[in-house]
Design a protein around this motif. Structure first.
Motif, PDB file in Angstrom:
ATOM      1  N   ILE A  17       0.723  -1.295   0.225  1.00  0.00           N
ATOM      2  CA  ILE A  17       0.015  -0.088  -0.047  1.00  0.00           C
ATOM      3  C   ILE A  17       0.842   1.046  -0.081  1.00  0.00           C
ATOM      4  N   TRP A  18       2.093   1.219   0.547  1.00  0.00           N
ATOM      5  CA  TRP A  18       2.414   2.162   0.850  1.00  0.00           C
ATOM      6  C   TRP A  18       3.224   2.435  -0.326  1.00  0.00           C
ATOM      7  N   ALA A  19       3.820   1.559  -1.093  1.00  0.00           N
ATOM      8  CA  ALA A  19       4.623   1.463  -2.896  1.00  0.00           C
ATOM      9  C   ALA A  19       3.408   2.564  -3.321  1.00  0.00           C
ATOM     10  N   LEU A  20       2.339   1.758  -3.838  1.00  0.00           N
ATOM     11  CA  LEU A  20       1.591   2.314  -4.722  1.00  0.00           C
ATOM     12  C   LEU A  20       0.944   3.568  -4.483  1.00  0.00           C
ATOM     13  N   VAL A  21       1.023   4.295  -3.111  1.00  0.00           N
ATOM     14  CA  VAL A  21       0.710   5.393  -2.948  1.00  0.00           C
ATOM     15  C   VAL A  21       2.160   5.992  -3.402  1.00  0.00           C
ATOM     16  N   ALA A  22       3.176   5.927  -3.282  1.00  0.00           N
ATOM     17  CA  ALA A  22       4.521   5.986  -3.847  1.00  0.00           C
ATOM     18  C   ALA A  22       4.453   6.638  -4.940  1.00  0.00           C
ATOM     19  N   ALA A  23       4.292   5.180  -6.086  1.00  0.00           N
ATOM     20  CA  ALA A  23       3.700   5.376  -7.646  1.00  0.00           C
ATOM     21  C   ALA A  23       2.825   5.885  -7.751  1.00  0.00           C
ATOM     22  N   VAL A  24       1.326   5.724  -7.351  1.00  0.00           N
ATOM     23  CA  VAL A  24      -0.114   6.719  -7.604  1.00  0.00           C
ATOM     24  C   VAL A  24       0.599   8.206  -7.521  1.00  0.00           C
ATOM     25  N   ARG A  25       1.822   9.094  -6.649  1.00  0.00           N
ATOM     26  CA  ARG A  25       1.618   9.927  -6.425  1.00  0.00           C
ATOM     27  C   ARG A  25       3.522  10.767  -7.128  1.00  0.00           C
ATOM     28  N   HIS A  26       3.692   9.567  -8.426  1.00  0.00           N
ATOM     29  CA  HIS A  26       4.814   9.510  -8.548  1.00  0.00           C
ATOM     30  C   HIS A  26       6.493   9.367  -8.598  1.00  0.00           C
TER      31      HIS A  26
ATOM     32  N   TRP B 271      14.052  -5.208  -4.603  1.00  0.00           N
ATOM     33  CA  TRP B 271      15.038  -3.764  -4.359  1.00  0.00           C
ATOM     34  C   TRP B 271      15.823  -3.795  -4.965  1.00  0.00           C
ATOM     35  N   VAL B 272      16.562  -4.649  -5.989  1.00  0.00           N
ATOM     36  CA  VAL B 272      17.684  -4.294  -6.863  1.00  0.00           C
ATOM     37  C   VAL B 272      16.787  -3.790  -7.869  1.00  0.00           C
ATOM     38  N   LEU B 273      15.354  -4.637  -8.253  1.00  0.00           N
ATOM     39  CA  LEU B 273      15.347  -3.756  -9.694  1.00  0.00           C
ATOM     40  C   LEU B 273      14.071  -2.770  -9.298  1.00  0.00           C
TER      41      LEU B 273
ATOM     42  N   TRP C   5       8.325   3.876 -11.597  1.00  0.00           N
ATOM     43  CA  TRP C   5       7.914   2.760 -11.268  1.00  0.00           C
ATOM     44  C   TRP C   5       8.723   1.934 -10.949  1.00  0.00           C
ATOM     45  N   GLY C   6      10.055   2.187  -9.655  1.00  0.00           N
ATOM     46  CA  GLY C   6      10.240   1.186  -8.510  1.00  0.00           C
ATOM     47  C   GLY C   6       9.643   1.047  -7.976  1.00  0.00           C
ATOM     48  N   SER C   7       8.959   2.239  -7.298  1.00  0.00           N
ATOM     49  CA  SER C   7       7.839   1.807  -6.275  1.00  0.00           C
ATOM     50  C   SER C   7       6.792   0.792  -6.893  1.00  0.00           C
ATOM     51  N   ALA C   8       6.748   1.317  -7.620  1.00  0.00           N
ATOM     52  CA  ALA C   8       5.295   0.184  -8.370  1.00  0.00           C
ATOM     53  C   ALA C   8       5.910  -1.481  -8.509  1.00  0.00           C
ATOM     54  N   ILE C   9       7.777  -1.609  -9.107  1.00  0.00           N
ATOM     55  CA  ILE C   9       8.056  -3.067  -8.611  1.00  0.00           C
ATOM     56  C   ILE C   9       7.772  -3.286  -7.113  1.00  0.00           C
ATOM     57  N   VAL C  10       8.037  -2.195  -6.598  1.00  0.00           N
ATOM     58  CA  VAL C  10       7.852  -3.172  -4.970  1.00  0.00           C
ATOM     59  C   VAL C  10       6.641  -3.264  -4.551  1.00  0.00           C
TER      60      VAL C  10
END
Length: 139
Positions: free
Chosen positions: A36-45, A101-103, A111-116
């Motif tokens: 959820i944390w990473a999704l929020v970050a991805a949505v917020r670019h 982590w690597v990706l 997109w890094g946040s989307a990967i997480v």
């Protein structure tokens, strides 16, 4: 009456699973919170931040602890219902957070946040499959 006895044996096998309990539940919850944390970050670019990477490290520690519990149970004579699948899921499970982590480090954008997020959504599924492969009785 024999049906009840068989059901008792199956319940006992499921209840005694070393990969089912508070540690597995904690890993699942942690993984979903991090997703959820990473999704929020991805949505917020937003690129993955230190909190996401710290969350991945804590998740990895929880998964390593789960793997150690499973290996100790194996050393104690317990056996999973599907050993091949069990070990495949166990190795996959332990490799997921480092892979994220690597990706994510390779992709320092949203997109890094989307990967997480994606890998943290896969992790609970693998934990549940690990539990299912342990609990299989009789093929």
């Amino acid at each position: 009456m024999p049906v009840t006895g068989t059901a008792s044996i199956t319940s006992a096998a499921a209840a005694g699973s070393p990969v089912d309990g508070i540690l597995a539940t904690a890993a699942i919850v942690l993984s979903l919170v991090l997703a959820i944390w990473a999704l929020v970050a991805a949505v917020r670019h937003r690129a993955p931040d230190r909190l996401q990477f710290a969350g991945l490290a804590v998740l990895e520690l929880a998964l390593l602890a789960l793997a150690v519990v499973a290996l100790v149970a194996l050393g104690g004579g317990e056996r999973p219902g599907e050993p091949g699948a069990f070990f495949g899921y166990l190795v996959t499970l332990v490799c997921l957070p480092p892979l994220a982590w690597v990706l994510a480090r390779m992709e320092p954008t949203r997109w890094g946040s989307a990967i997480v997020c994606a890998i943290c959504l896969v992790t609970p599924v693998v934990v549940v499959r690990l539990q299912q492969t342990w609990e299989v009785v009789g093929g």
